[in-house]
Design a protein around this motif. Structure first.
Motif, PDB file in Angstrom:
ATOM      1  N   GLN A  74       0.489  -0.999  -0.242  1.00 14.28           N
ATOM      2  CA  GLN A  74      -0.301   0.129  -0.323  1.00 14.28           C
ATOM      3  C   GLN A  74       1.128   0.966   0.141  1.00 14.28           C
ATOM      4  O   GLN A  74       1.901   1.267   0.954  1.00 14.28           O
ATOM      5  CB  GLN A  74      -1.275  -0.002   1.094  1.00 14.28           C
ATOM      6  N   MET A  75       0.440   2.469  -1.095  1.00 13.79           N
ATOM      7  CA  MET A  75       1.474   3.489  -0.846  1.00 13.79           C
ATOM      8  C   MET A  75       0.953   4.480   0.759  1.00 13.79           C
ATOM      9  O   MET A  75      -0.067   4.201   0.760  1.00 13.79           O
ATOM     10  CB  MET A  75       0.861   3.885  -2.445  1.00 13.79           C
ATOM     11  N   PHE A  76       2.074   5.063   0.491  1.00 22.30           N
ATOM     12  CA  PHE A  76       2.126   6.170   1.619  1.00 22.30           C
ATOM     13  C   PHE A  76       0.417   7.607   0.584  1.00 22.30           C
ATOM     14  O   PHE A  76       0.788   7.345  -0.213  1.00 22.30           O
ATOM     15  CB  PHE A  76       3.001   6.622   2.044  1.00 22.30           C
ATOM     16  N   PRO A  77      -0.160   7.710   1.844  1.00 24.70           N
ATOM     17  CA  PRO A  77      -1.510   8.746   1.163  1.00 24.70           C
ATOM     18  C   PRO A  77      -1.168   9.743   0.975  1.00 24.70           C
ATOM     19  O   PRO A  77      -0.293  10.591   1.704  1.00 24.70           O
ATOM     20  CB  PRO A  77      -2.409   8.783   2.656  1.00 24.70           C
ATOM     21  N   GLY A  78      -1.312   9.832   0.157  1.00 24.50           N
ATOM     22  CA  GLY A  78       0.026  11.953  -0.312  1.00 24.50           C
ATOM     23  C   GLY A  78      -0.593  13.012   0.135  1.00 24.50           C
ATOM     24  O   GLY A  78      -0.484  13.574   0.571  1.00 24.50           O
ATOM     25  N   TRP A  79      -2.216  13.169   0.376  1.00 24.87           N
ATOM     26  CA  TRP A  79      -3.230  14.376   1.497  1.00 24.87           C
ATOM     27  C   TRP A  79      -2.203  14.165   2.905  1.00 24.87           C
ATOM     28  O   TRP A  79      -1.672  14.954   3.762  1.00 24.87           O
ATOM     29  CB  TRP A  79      -3.996  14.020   2.098  1.00 24.87           C
ATOM     30  N   LEU A  98      -0.711  17.381   4.401  1.00 26.82           N
ATOM     31  CA  LEU A  98      -0.621  17.782   5.873  1.00 26.82           C
ATOM     32  C   LEU A  98       0.687  17.631   6.490  1.00 26.82           C
ATOM     33  O   LEU A  98       0.840  19.160   6.975  1.00 26.82           O
ATOM     34  CB  LEU A  98      -1.297  17.025   5.973  1.00 26.82           C
ATOM     35  N   GLY A  99       1.841  16.848   6.367  1.00 29.78           N
ATOM     36  CA  GLY A  99       2.879  17.013   7.198  1.00 29.78           C
ATOM     37  C   GLY A  99       3.828  18.468   6.131  1.00 29.78           C
ATOM     38  O   GLY A  99       3.861  19.478   7.546  1.00 29.78           O
ATOM     39  N   TRP A 100       3.327  18.091   5.699  1.00 35.19           N
ATOM     40  CA  TRP A 100       4.674  19.534   5.362  1.00 35.19           C
ATOM     41  C   TRP A 100       4.049  20.535   5.369  1.00 35.19           C
ATOM     42  O   TRP A 100       4.433  21.465   5.635  1.00 35.19           O
ATOM     43  CB  TRP A 100       4.593  19.285   3.450  1.00 35.19           C
ATOM     44  N   GLY A 143       2.462  21.513   8.197  1.00 30.34           N
ATOM     45  CA  GLY A 143       2.375  21.267   9.721  1.00 30.34           C
ATOM     46  C   GLY A 143       3.890  21.625   9.991  1.00 30.34           C
ATOM     47  O   GLY A 143       4.267  22.325  10.592  1.00 30.34           O
ATOM     48  N   VAL A 144       4.640  21.598   8.673  1.00 27.22           N
ATOM     49  CA  VAL A 144       6.939  21.413   8.670  1.00 27.22           C
ATOM     50  C   VAL A 144       6.453  22.894   8.431  1.00 27.22           C
ATOM     51  O   VAL A 144       6.817  23.482   9.302  1.00 27.22           O
ATOM     52  CB  VAL A 144       7.348  20.385   8.565  1.00 27.22           C
ATOM     53  N   ILE A 145       6.393  23.747   7.384  1.00 29.46           N
ATOM     54  CA  ILE A 145       6.326  24.988   7.200  1.00 29.46           C
ATOM     55  C   ILE A 145       5.879  25.913   7.848  1.00 29.46           C
ATOM     56  O   ILE A 145       6.649  27.016   7.878  1.00 29.46           O
ATOM     57  CB  ILE A 145       6.219  24.677   5.479  1.00 29.46           C
ATOM     58  N   SER A 146       4.364  25.385   8.419  1.00 33.48           N
ATOM     59  CA  SER A 146       3.575  26.488   9.094  1.00 33.48           C
ATOM     60  C   SER A 146       4.683  26.443  10.100  1.00 33.48           C
ATOM     61  O   SER A 146       4.149  28.013  10.904  1.00 33.48           O
ATOM     62  CB  SER A 146       2.608  25.976   9.299  1.00 33.48           C
ATOM     63  N   ALA A 147       4.724  25.636  11.068  1.00 32.79           N
ATOM     64  CA  ALA A 147       6.205  26.114  12.459  1.00 32.79           C
ATOM     65  C   ALA A 147       6.777  27.135  11.959  1.00 32.79           C
ATOM     66  O   ALA A 147       6.975  27.972  12.625  1.00 32.79           O
ATOM     67  CB  ALA A 147       5.825  24.676  13.138  1.00 32.79           C
ATOM     68  N   SER A 203       4.911  32.030   3.158  1.00 33.01           N
ATOM     69  CA  SER A 203       3.743  31.778   3.642  1.00 33.01           C
ATOM     70  C   SER A 203       3.173  30.955   2.146  1.00 33.01           C
ATOM     71  O   SER A 203       1.924  30.157   2.237  1.00 33.01           O
ATOM     72  CB  SER A 203       3.008  32.924   2.933  1.00 33.01           C
ATOM     73  N   LEU A 204       3.566  31.712   0.859  1.00 33.44           N
ATOM     74  CA  LEU A 204       3.637  30.828  -0.606  1.00 33.44           C
ATOM     75  C   LEU A 204       4.152  29.222  -0.903  1.00 33.44           C
ATOM     76  O   LEU A 204       2.737  28.784  -0.758  1.00 33.44           O
ATOM     77  CB  LEU A 204       3.767  31.802  -1.479  1.00 33.44           C
ATOM     78  N   LEU A 205       4.784  29.025  -0.119  1.00 28.55           N
ATOM     79  CA  LEU A 205       5.495  27.741  -0.054  1.00 28.55           C
ATOM     80  C   LEU A 205       4.804  26.618   0.964  1.00 28.55           C
ATOM     81  O   LEU A 205       4.636  25.355   1.367  1.00 28.55           O
ATOM     82  CB  LEU A 205       6.619  27.362   0.587  1.00 28.55           C
TER      83      LEU A 205
END
Length: 108
Positions: free
Chosen positions: A2-7, A11-13, A15-19, A48-50
């Protein structure tokens, strides 16, 4: 296999870039109070754009940083608009997953 869900990755991206973006705003706020070297508005908007717009939005509200400068707020609003449109399009594509019949491999 099973593939790792892209969403989940997206969501992780966010979270990290927002922090990171929130922390950058906090550092810039502190530098502004101390009249030290500042982080450029261009860099703040790029973060913000990223994908760091949730962290930037929180920094605007909690730290009250960059809320009085209308030109910055206008540009940030465009970044927010672009991301909300992107999220809307991705959501619609995911909802249409049963309809696309393999048209978009990995998404549908």
């Amino acid at each position: 296999m099973q593939m790792f869900p892209g969403w989940l990755l997206l969501l992780g991206w966010y979270g990290v870039i927002s922090a990171y973006c929130f922390l950058t705003y906090a550092i810039d706020q502190r530098a502004a109070v101390r009249r030290q070297y500042r982080i450029s508005e261009r860099r703040l908007l790029l973060l913000s754009l990223l994908g760091g717009w949730p962290g930037a939005w929180l920094a605007h509200r909690l730290l009250r940083h960059k809320i009085a400068k209308q030109s910055f707020q206008r540009r940030f609003s465009w970044v927010l608009f672009l991301h909300l449109m992107l999220i809307s399009v991705l959501w619609l594509v995911l909802l249409a997953g049963n309809v696309c019949d393999g048209m978009f491999p990995g998404i549908c």
